[in-house]
Design an enzyme around this catalytic site. Structure first.
Site, PDB file in Angstrom:
ATOM      1  N   GLN A 261     -10.946  68.520  35.938  1.00 44.89           N
ATOM      2  CA  GLN A 261      -9.564  68.946  36.150  1.00 44.89           C
ATOM      3  C   GLN A 261      -8.769  68.979  34.848  1.00 44.89           C
ATOM      4  O   GLN A 261      -7.869  69.805  34.671  1.00 44.89           O
ATOM      5  CB  GLN A 261      -8.885  68.048  37.181  1.00 44.89           C
ATOM      6  CG  GLN A 261      -9.463  68.192  38.573  1.00 44.89           C
ATOM      7  CD  GLN A 261      -9.470  69.639  39.064  1.00 44.89           C
ATOM      8  OE1 GLN A 261      -8.433  70.263  39.243  1.00 44.89           O
ATOM      9  NE2 GLN A 261     -10.664  70.199  39.266  1.00 44.89           N
ATOM     10  N   HIS A 264      -8.391  72.337  32.964  1.00 46.26           N
ATOM     11  CA  HIS A 264      -7.418  73.382  33.296  1.00 46.26           C
ATOM     12  C   HIS A 264      -6.391  73.581  32.182  1.00 46.26           C
ATOM     13  O   HIS A 264      -5.911  74.693  31.979  1.00 46.26           O
ATOM     14  CB  HIS A 264      -6.688  73.041  34.601  1.00 46.26           C
ATOM     15  CG  HIS A 264      -7.434  73.469  35.822  1.00 46.26           C
ATOM     16  ND1 HIS A 264      -7.513  74.779  36.222  1.00 46.26           N
ATOM     17  CD2 HIS A 264      -8.130  72.753  36.746  1.00 46.26           C
ATOM     18  CE1 HIS A 264      -8.229  74.865  37.327  1.00 46.26           C
ATOM     19  NE2 HIS A 264      -8.622  73.658  37.669  1.00 46.26           N
ATOM     20  N   GLU A 330      -2.468  65.927  44.125  1.00 47.15           N
ATOM     21  CA  GLU A 330      -2.909  67.253  44.563  1.00 47.15           C
ATOM     22  C   GLU A 330      -4.345  67.154  45.085  1.00 47.15           C
ATOM     23  O   GLU A 330      -4.661  67.623  46.185  1.00 47.15           O
ATOM     24  CB  GLU A 330      -2.829  68.222  43.388  1.00 47.15           C
ATOM     25  CG  GLU A 330      -3.335  69.620  43.706  1.00 47.15           C
ATOM     26  CD  GLU A 330      -3.459  70.490  42.468  1.00 47.15           C
ATOM     27  OE1 GLU A 330      -3.565  71.718  42.636  1.00 47.15           O
ATOM     28  OE2 GLU A 330      -3.479  69.953  41.339  1.00 47.15           O
ATOM     29  N   HIS A 331      -5.234  66.561  44.289  1.00 52.64           N
ATOM     30  CA  HIS A 331      -6.624  66.323  44.686  1.00 52.64           C
ATOM     31  C   HIS A 331      -6.886  64.821  44.613  1.00 52.64           C
ATOM     32  O   HIS A 331      -6.631  64.207  43.581  1.00 52.64           O
ATOM     33  CB  HIS A 331      -7.615  66.997  43.731  1.00 52.64           C
ATOM     34  CG  HIS A 331      -7.332  68.436  43.435  1.00 52.64           C
ATOM     35  ND1 HIS A 331      -6.658  68.854  42.305  1.00 52.64           N
ATOM     36  CD2 HIS A 331      -7.662  69.559  44.128  1.00 52.64           C
ATOM     37  CE1 HIS A 331      -6.575  70.178  42.303  1.00 52.64           C
ATOM     38  NE2 HIS A 331      -7.176  70.631  43.393  1.00 52.64           N
ATOM     39  N   ASP A 364     -12.354  73.746  44.700  1.00 48.22           N
ATOM     40  CA  ASP A 364     -11.785  74.834  43.912  1.00 48.22           C
ATOM     41  C   ASP A 364     -12.421  76.174  44.262  1.00 48.22           C
ATOM     42  O   ASP A 364     -11.785  77.219  44.112  1.00 48.22           O
ATOM     43  CB  ASP A 364     -11.994  74.571  42.417  1.00 48.22           C
ATOM     44  CG  ASP A 364     -11.055  73.502  41.876  1.00 48.22           C
ATOM     45  OD1 ASP A 364     -10.020  73.248  42.513  1.00 48.22           O
ATOM     46  OD2 ASP A 364     -11.377  72.930  40.811  1.00 48.22           O
ATOM     47  N   HIS A 423      31.723  78.104  74.330  1.00 46.63           N
ATOM     48  CA  HIS A 423      30.288  77.945  74.596  1.00 46.63           C
ATOM     49  C   HIS A 423      30.061  77.670  76.078  1.00 46.63           C
ATOM     50  O   HIS A 423      29.205  78.268  76.720  1.00 46.63           O
ATOM     51  CB  HIS A 423      29.708  76.796  73.773  1.00 46.63           C
ATOM     52  CG  HIS A 423      29.428  77.139  72.340  1.00 46.63           C
ATOM     53  ND1 HIS A 423      30.393  77.572  71.482  1.00 46.63           N
ATOM     54  CD2 HIS A 423      28.270  77.096  71.638  1.00 46.63           C
ATOM     55  CE1 HIS A 423      29.858  77.784  70.280  1.00 46.63           C
ATOM     56  NE2 HIS A 423      28.571  77.510  70.340  1.00 46.63           N
TER      57      HIS A 423
END
Length: 433
Positions: A261, A264, A330-331, A364, A423
């Site tokens: 990761q 990235h 996230e992961h 992924d 109403h």
């Protein structure tokens, strides 16, 4: 390489205050992209072409990729890569079909009193595919497939023009679009792509109802600026992985997943949470070896030594679970004894990967799960991109006369209590006394 945060003798009231995260000033980026979006609104295609020259250093021969170019990219795709794409598409499609569920649900509250929930797909979406440090053809799959399964009628894709490919998006991105039957593809990147989708460009791209897909801070800032004029999936930040591990974990595999990761980009977060100082030490040694051997060693090392990455030492797995729930990765990988049971106790994560044979890189690409996931702790309140992201729930209320009369007095009392007598009168008028 990873700095250490030792929580074994502490119990912070809020673990989020001591856990690592990348600094990301989206508000500052909003001011950068504001004139870009205004320029696209004012000058349309001319602005897009000039912005491509400015930011991507190439002028696309055509902002919309010709259909024959898409088909040529597919024809030239290496057979092994095509097979990998097709496996990923098949698995993501099967999971997406399970996610969809019923599109109509009826609830009969009393005879003649029915409230239905109708799930209606968004009409038109613009899907953004990054092209910076990596050509994320996988993002085409993970955006297009759930939108298509949801029943979205009009799907457009934008990806930055690449100088080495003559001003076209990466060939793999084009090939996947062709595989998925997406014919509307634009060689437009960055904030200007989000503006094109959200505002529309006369003679080129009709405006969309929703924009999805990850990108850099300027893409995120454009989403924030234009939200409301267009729906968005999320404000995606740098990617991140957390690994919850005990002394049963293989340090070589833990290190490999942290590196995967970090690859990235330099702001990617890699966090190891463990109750084993011995494992932490072994992982540190593995990182030195593996980072030196990897292709993108410089960016990986920058990511692993940044403030967003760390080893977090905890007393036991109970504290470890508290830490990963606060971090809301996230992961999240769980590499512990009885990993499935431990993973079942996790409440906050974009996606949970259970055991040594479920690495994040599987998700992924080919796991079948979504890889467009909430970052920066947003997993405590948000989900990843899925079929439901492209469906709106519309309530349909159908009462007959007797059913309305049964609750008429309750409506009148409610209206009086809120000092909204008209109403109540709207109901009373239907039952003249």
């Amino acid at each position: 390489m990873l700095r250490t945060i030792d929580l074994r003798d502490s119990d912070p009231a809020d673990y989020r205050t001591v856990l690592p995260r990348a600094e990301l000033d989206v508000e500052a980026a909003v001011e950068v992209v504001r004139p870009i979006c205004a320029d696209v609104a004012a000058r349309g295609a001319d602005a897009l072409l000039e912005l491509s020259e400015r930011f991507d250093h190439v002028r696309p021969p055509s902002l919309r990729v010709p259909a024959e170019t898409l088909q040529a990219a597919l024809a030239e795709l290496a057979p092994e890569l095509r097979e990998a794409f097709e496996v990923a598409i098949d698995r993501r499609t099967r999971v997406s079909e399970a996610e969809r569920g019923p599109l109509l649900t009826d609830v009969e509250l009393a005879p003649g009193a029915v409230v239905s929930q109708r799930r209606v797909p968004v009409d038109r979406v613009g899907l953004y595919v990054p092209g910076g440090l990596a050509p994320l053809s996988s993002s085409v799959i993970h955006n297009v497939v759930p939108a298509a399964v949801a029943g979205v009628r009009s799907i457009a894709v934008a990806s930055p023009p690449q100088r080495e490919f003559g001003g076209l998006p990466h060939p793999s991105v084009l090939a996947v679009c062709a595989l998925l039957g997406v014919e509307e593809v634009y060689a437009v990147g960055g904030a200007q792509a989000i503006a094109m989708f959200a505002l529309g460009v006369d003679g080129l791209c009709p405006r969309v109802d929703m924009v999805t897909g990850p990108g850099n801070v300027y893409v995120t800032a454009a989403k924030r600026l234009l939200r409301g004029q267009v729906g968005i999936d999320a404000e995606a930040g740098p990617t991140e992985i957390a690994v919850l591990a005990d002394d049963s974990a293989d340090p070589r595999l833990v290190a490999a997943d942290l590196v995967s990761q970090a690859e990235h980009g330099p702001t990617s977060g890699s966090v190891l949470v463990t109750d084993s100082p011995a494992l932490a030490e072994q992982v540190a040694g593995e990182l030195e070896t593996q980072v030196a051997a990897t292709k993108h060693a410089e960016r990986v090392r920058t990511a692993l030594t940044g403030r967003q990455s760390a080893t977090v030492l905890v007393r036991d797995l109970e504290q470890g679970l508290a830490v990963v729930d606060a971090y809301a990765a996230e992961h999240l990988e769980v590499q512990t004894r009885e990993a499935a049971a431990v993973a079942a106790r996790v409440r906050n994560a974009g996606a949970v990967f259970v055991g040594a044979w479920s690495p994040v890189s599987l998700g992924d690409y080919c796991a079948g799960s979504t890889h467009v996931l909430p970052t920066a702790g947003c997993a405590c309140h948000s989900s990843g991109l899925h079929v439901g992201s492209f469906l709106r729930s519309v309530n349909v209320v159908h009462y007959d006369r007797d059913a309305l009369q049964q609750v008429a007095r309750q409506v009148e009392v409610f209206a009086d209590a809120e000092d909204l007598p008209a109403h109540g009168a709207a109901v009373t008028a239907r039952f003249p006394r």
